[in-house]
Enzyme design. Structure first.
Site, short mmCIF file in Angstrom:
data_model
loop_
_atom_site.label_atom_id
_atom_site.label_comp_id
_atom_site.label_asym_id
_atom_site.label_seq_id
_atom_site.Cartn_x
_atom_site.Cartn_y
_atom_site.Cartn_z
N SER A 218 0.55 -0.66 -0.19
CA SER A 218 -0.12 -0.20 0.11
C SER A 218 0.73 1.10 -0.12
O SER A 218 1.49 1.21 -1.01
CB SER A 218 -0.97 -0.09 0.60
N GLU A 352 -9.31 -5.73 -4.18
CA GLU A 352 -8.61 -4.49 -2.70
C GLU A 352 -9.60 -3.53 -2.26
O GLU A 352 -9.98 -2.87 -1.07
CB GLU A 352 -7.75 -3.49 -3.96
#
Length: 579
Positions: A218, A352
């Site tokens: 991330s 996601e």
């Protein structure tokens, strides 16, 4: 990513008990290692396979960034305070809001790293081990490198040295006020200092400073990519892995950074207007105010888009000292062969965007009536126009058909959030790499496994099928705050074995499935290369990581073709996002 759960109280109590047990165990089996700053005293522990390993937690790698050093680039630590430093347990995390409890926690004195190794002190007969340095995610706002989420024993038992670290977060890590010497990107510079520390010291822990892989997830993955694109950082590592993030995603770079710094100064009580007065207010403000008031710095556009990330990396001033990001990342990526031959692994989880439903579920009717708010900022369409309204309806029709945005269409909404926040610009980045970085092999993955170790989805109590943001992490790390046992012959254990073997193969060989490793019943091919101006259509070769991993081409092709058409219509090309 942002939530409160009733079950978390019990989880955090378990973690506190575990830390207490680690302290007790640490007194039983100690190991000392001499490094440049002094001697660190770690602990001998057992890996899941029963072999010995050595853990050194809470090693300070910089002077405390407090007082006059607040917001500044980190200063190396020359010498420990004590002749032998106890590194049996972790120290303070960086000051932030805990993503699970929403409580403010941590300290400004937080620049610590952790080293885990299957052996220490290289001798003449021992070949140095590959090193894997991990940068945690958390929206540049929260998290740490500690073992509550990132205990790397499953990687270590594959024969690597693992390093995790803390770096400054939120305004403390990414405030930008260059007129007063706050150059920005202090958090990135913390990460770079970790890499320098590794070069100087890791051989004493059995590691090879000439074979370092930088990996992250991330915001950590975006950080890795920024370091990979930066000549000042790239010299300190040799391979890179970006999990669910890269430097050109629209949530990475901070816009209106100087205005945000000035707004924060007003929020912490500054009555003056000059940069000098604003600087004084920021330097003397209570730490809790600097972190707790950052949401008040959002721009109207950020509020509409629901991206709670006000302080993050910036493109630094041309003459900035110790600069890491000296130009927009997409320009760096388009410089032919600027990355040399450094191998790269990158990819996404297949859903996601499920994590974005935590907030979106509270306002589904708002999205249903205004889908234009989910037009990516990188599409060259002005908000509030007839064109944006029409494009919003086109997006809604594509993802939802004749249905409304509601609790009954959450999987479709998760797909839209996946593409909006991750998928579109992951594909753009992969194609740019393919066309401009011919010497750098790219291995792309799609993590689609949905099992009992998909811990983030479980903790966030999200029941949409697929792999949520951060769900792959518990197949690489043990999450000590919420440990889950799986049977050795279970699909979860098999996928964890595949993941850890591929990631450490990449660290060892620059290839996740090298020919000499016959233990893996599949092969992972790199993405093909294209000339920059070739009219040949890009094909994304990709390893689908599931219970039975296999190569696929163009994951989510129908959705990506939809977006390619939109970018061609409004931006001339999919490779020209408005950044």
């Amino acid at each position: 990513m942002f939530h409160t759960s009733q079950a978390l109280g019990c989880i955090l109590q378990r973690h506190a008990a575990l830390v207490s047990n680690l302290r007790l165990m640490s007194a039983l089996s100690r190991i000392n290692v001499k490094i440049a700053q002094g001697t660190v005293s770690g602990v001998k522990e057992k890996l899941p396979n029963g072999e010995d390993s050595f853990a050194f937690r809470g090693i300070p790698y910089a002077k405390p960034p407090t007082g006059a050093l607040r917001f500044k680039a980190p200063q190396p630590l020359e010498k420990f305070e004590y002749p032998i430093l106890d590194c049996s347990t972790e120290r303070d995390t960086c000051f932030s809001r805990n993503s699970f409890t929403q409580e403010i926690e941590g300290s400004e004195n937080c620049l610590f790293l952790n080293v885990y190794s299957p052996r220490v002190n290289n001798d003449v007969e021992s070949k140095p081990l590959p090193v894997m340095v991990f940068i945690h995610g958390g929206a540049f706002m929260f998290g740490s490198g500690n073992s509550d989420c990132y205990s790397p024993e499953y990687l270590v038992q594959e024969g690597v040295v693992a390093v995790t670290c803390n770096y400054r977060l939120s305004s403390l890590g990414f405030l930008h006020l260059p007129s007063q010497g706050i150059e920005g990107n202090a958090g990135l510079k913390d990460q770079q200092l970790v890499l320098k520390w590794v070069q100087k010291n890791i051989s004493n822990f059995g590691g090879d400073p000439k074979n370092v892989t930088l990996f992250g997830e991330s915001a950590g993955a975006a950080s890795v990519h920024l370091h990979m694109l930066s000549p000042s950082s790239r010299q300190y590592f040799h391979k890179a892995i970006c999990q669910s993030g890269n430097s050109i995603m629209e949530w990475v770079l901070q816009l209106h950074s100087i205005e945000k710094a000035k707004t924060l100064a007003k929020l912490v009580g500054c009555k003056g207007t000059s940069d000098e007065e604003l600087f004084e207010a920021l330097m003397t403000a209570p730490t809790a105010s600097l972190v707790g008031l950052v949401l008040g710095t959002f721009t109207p556009d950020e509020r509409i888009r629901g991206l709670p990330m006000p302080f993050k990396p910036v493109v630094e001033e041309p003459n900035a000292e110790n600069a890491i990001v000296t130009q927009p990342p997409i320009e760096s990526l388009k410089q032919p062969n600027s990355l040399g031959s450094m191998p790269l692994m990158m990819g996404n989880n297949n859903r996601e965007g499920t994590i974005m439903l935590l907030d979106a579920k509270k306002k589904l009717e708002l999205y249903d009536n205004d889908m234009a708010r989910l037009i990516p900022r990188t599409v060259n369409v002005n908000p509030g126009t007839k064109t944006s309204t029409e494009l919003g309806e086109e997006i809604k029709k594509f993802y939802f058909g004749d249905k409304n945005v509601s609790k009954h269409t959450l999987p479709q909404f998760a797909d839209l959030m996946t593409d909006y926040h991750f998928g579109i610009l992951a594909n753009t980045c992969a194609e740019l790499h393919s066309r401009y970085q011919h010497q750098s092999p790219l291995y792309y993955y799609n993590f689609s496994f949905d099992g009992d170790l998909n811990m983030y989805k479980k903790l966030l109590q999200l029941d949409v099928p697929g792999a949520c943001h951060a769900d792959e992490l518990s197949y690489q790390f043990l999450m000590r705050m919420a440990p889950v046992d799986v049977e050795p012959d279970s699909p979860e254990a098999r996928v964890r074995g595949y993941m850890c073997r591929m990631w450490t193969n990449f660290a060892k060989h620059g290839n996740p499935t090298p020919p000499e490793d016959t233990s893996l019943p599949f092969r992972w091919d790199p993405v093909n290369k294209l000339e920059p101006d070739s009219r040949e259509e890009f094909q994304l070769q990709c390893l689908d990581i599931s219970e039975a991993p296999k190569m696929i081409t163009n994951p989510d092709k129908q959705r990506m073709d939809f977006w390619r058409g939109i970018y061609k219509r409004y931006n001339e090309s999919f490779l020209k996002p408005k950044l």
